[in-house]
Design an enzyme around this catalytic site. Structure first.
Site, PDB file in Angstrom:
ATOM      1  N   GLY A   1      -4.452  -5.391   7.295  1.00  0.00           N
ATOM      2  CA  GLY A   1      -6.088  -3.859   7.578  1.00  0.00           C
ATOM      3  C   GLY A   1      -6.763  -4.165   8.668  1.00  0.00           C
ATOM      4  O   GLY A   1      -7.246  -3.487   9.225  1.00  0.00           O
TER       5      GLY A   1
ATOM      6  N   THR B   1       0.526  -1.065   0.176  1.00  0.00           N
ATOM      7  CA  THR B   1       0.010   0.316  -0.156  1.00  0.00           C
ATOM      8  C   THR B   1       0.865   1.452   0.073  1.00  0.00           C
ATOM      9  O   THR B   1       1.674   1.493   0.319  1.00  0.00           O
ATOM     10  CB  THR B   1      -1.025  -0.353   1.376  1.00  0.00           C
ATOM     11  OG1 THR B   1      -1.730  -1.275   0.992  1.00  0.00           O
ATOM     12  CG2 THR B   1      -1.144   1.483   1.483  1.00  0.00           C
TER      13      THR B   1
ATOM     14  N   ARG C   1     -14.451  -6.678   0.112  1.00  0.00           N
ATOM     15  CA  ARG C   1     -13.455  -6.754   1.224  1.00  0.00           C
ATOM     16  C   ARG C   1     -12.799  -5.225   1.458  1.00  0.00           C
ATOM     17  O   ARG C   1     -12.264  -5.236   0.322  1.00  0.00           O
ATOM     18  CB  ARG C   1     -12.025  -8.176   1.088  1.00  0.00           C
ATOM     19  CG  ARG C   1     -11.247  -7.639   2.338  1.00  0.00           C
ATOM     20  CD  ARG C   1      -9.733  -6.715   2.599  1.00  0.00           C
ATOM     21  NE  ARG C   1      -9.043  -6.937   3.182  1.00  0.00           N
ATOM     22  CZ  ARG C   1      -7.829  -5.995   3.556  1.00  0.00           C
ATOM     23  NH1 ARG C   1      -7.948  -5.461   2.133  1.00  0.00           N
ATOM     24  NH2 ARG C   1      -7.086  -5.976   4.646  1.00  0.00           N
TER      25      ARG C   1
ATOM     26  N   GLY D   1     -10.465  -2.876   3.945  1.00  0.00           N
ATOM     27  CA  GLY D   1      -9.425  -3.252   4.421  1.00  0.00           C
ATOM     28  C   GLY D   1      -9.269  -2.044   5.452  1.00  0.00           C
ATOM     29  O   GLY D   1      -9.797  -1.148   4.784  1.00  0.00           O
ATOM     30  N   ASP D   2      -7.716  -1.365   5.739  1.00  0.00           N
ATOM     31  CA  ASP D   2      -7.536  -0.144   6.908  1.00  0.00           C
ATOM     32  C   ASP D   2      -7.995   0.937   6.328  1.00  0.00           C
ATOM     33  O   ASP D   2      -7.804   2.006   6.313  1.00  0.00           O
ATOM     34  CB  ASP D   2      -7.048  -0.553   7.542  1.00  0.00           C
ATOM     35  CG  ASP D   2      -5.159  -0.766   7.471  1.00  0.00           C
ATOM     36  OD1 ASP D   2      -5.148  -1.382   6.040  1.00  0.00           O
ATOM     37  OD2 ASP D   2      -4.393  -0.004   7.266  1.00  0.00           O
TER      38      ASP D   2
ATOM     39  N   THR E   1       0.714   0.740   6.442  1.00  0.00           N
ATOM     40  CA  THR E   1       0.408  -0.713   5.394  1.00  0.00           C
ATOM     41  C   THR E   1       0.677  -1.191   6.868  1.00  0.00           C
ATOM     42  O   THR E   1       1.410  -1.248   7.372  1.00  0.00           O
ATOM     43  CB  THR E   1       1.491  -0.339   4.365  1.00  0.00           C
ATOM     44  OG1 THR E   1       1.274  -1.341   3.573  1.00  0.00           O
ATOM     45  CG2 THR E   1       2.815  -0.577   4.609  1.00  0.00           C
ATOM     46  N   GLY E   2      -0.090  -2.606   5.836  1.00  0.00           N
ATOM     47  CA  GLY E   2      -0.043  -4.109   6.859  1.00  0.00           C
ATOM     48  C   GLY E   2      -0.989  -4.875   6.564  1.00  0.00           C
ATOM     49  O   GLY E   2      -2.310  -4.323   5.990  1.00  0.00           O
TER      50      GLY E   2
HETATM   51  N1  ASP Z   1      -3.242  -2.237   5.025  1.00  0.00           N
HETATM   52  C1  ASP Z   1      -3.698  -2.919   3.354  1.00  0.00           C
HETATM   53  C2  ASP Z   1      -5.250  -3.940   3.455  1.00  0.00           C
HETATM   54  O1  ASP Z   1      -5.371  -4.756   4.693  1.00  0.00           O
HETATM   55  C3  ASP Z   1      -2.941  -3.981   2.729  1.00  0.00           C
HETATM   56  C4  ASP Z   1      -1.515  -3.267   2.943  1.00  0.00           C
HETATM   57  O2  ASP Z   1      -0.792  -2.724   3.511  1.00  0.00           O
HETATM   58  O3  ASP Z   1      -0.144  -3.607   1.516  1.00  0.00           O
HETATM   59  O4  ASP Z   1      -5.950  -3.396   2.273  1.00  0.00           O
END
Ligand code: ASP
Length: 276
Positions: A195, A141, A169, A171-172, A192-193
């Protein structure tokens, strides 16, 4: 790293021209969305049915104004759609068709769904479907934080989400207080991480609250959330965080995190690993 430099220079150009931190983070994130190596805009990961659903958000530290979009399929730069939600509507988060209609009504460029496709992401989706090759997720991300000459902060985040995700879906990244937050009194942060864990742990707003109510400084607050609280919930990841005085931190619980920063003097530093 070249992609990071392009993004940092895009933000720098805005700030040197007297532009706001909101415009700077939008410009930096747009550059990363257009770079197919990152999981945002072109080059986003695939949904499980071989499509794309893109999420983004942006927040302004002066007045806590925020805008976000989720599940976009045809808007070339989702971060600009998020900014439109913030500045041109009374809402904070728009999803799917309605978000796309709003963006188109304000003149944002659209693309055909195959614009986002890349071979590398296709192979990653196929690998994730096969139990013998399924590997640990890689997070890429994109996000940016900035402070401008008025000392106002802003944060922006954009993503294709998780590789091989189920349709719908979210995410965060488009969730204010999870993947993105900006408050002049505390910090601007983009994450990023994994989510789901960043949402459950209210990651970005917890960092802000630790500063506002918990007496932590920026470095301590972001470190505590990324390195202790989120791993305890079962998720890894990282953030870029900045406050109006220029304090900056980029902790990550993953082995590496591609990130970079630009100093007042115009020097660019890029980093992947903590000890480099
Ligand atoms: N945080 C993002 C999500 O969960 C994924 C990512 O950081 O690559 O959608």
């Amino acid at each position: 790293r070249d992609g990071l430099v392009v993004a940092l220079r895009a933000g720098e150009q805005i700030l040197r021209g007297g532009g706001t931190s909101v415009t700077a983070v939008e410009a930096a994130v747009q550059a990363l969305e257009d770079d197919e190596l990152f999981n945002a805009g072109k080059g986003s990961v695939f949904t499980e049915d071989g499509g794309h659903q893109l999420d983004a958000s942006i927040m302004r530290g002066t007045d806590l104004a925020a805008g976000a979009v989720a599940g976009l399929r045809t808007i070339r730069n989702p971060i600009s759609a998020a900014r439109l939600v913030m500045e041109k509507t009374q809402w904070v988060l728009l999803a799917g068709e309605g978000a796309e209609e709003m963006a188109v009504a304000h003149g944002l460029p659209t693309v055909s769904p195959d614009y986002f496709r890349t071979r590398r992401r296709w192979d990653q989706m196929m690998a994730a479907k096969d139990p013998s090759t399924a590997q640990q997720a890689e997070y890429s991300t994109v996000g940016a934080v900035a402070v401008d000459e008025e000392r106002n902060v802003a944060a922006a985040t954009s993503t294709g989400g998780m590789n091989n995700k189920v349709l719908g879906r979210i995410g965060d990244s488009p969730i204010i207080g999870a993947g993105t937050y900006a408050n002049n009194e505390t910090l601007a942060v983009s994450a990023t991480g994994l989510g789901e864990v960043f949402i459950r742990g209210a990651a970005a707003s917890t960092m802000s609250n630790l500063i506002e109510f918990g007496g932590r400084d920026l470095v301590t607050a972001v470190h505590e959330v990324v390195m202790d609280r989120l791993p305890a919930l079962g998720g890894t990841g990282g953030v870029v965080a900045l406050d109006r005085d220029g304090a900056f931190a980029a902790p990550h619980s993953t082995p590496g995190m591609l990130h970079g920063w630009l100093t007042t003097e115009g020097t660019i530093v890029t980093k992947v690993f903590t000890d480099e």
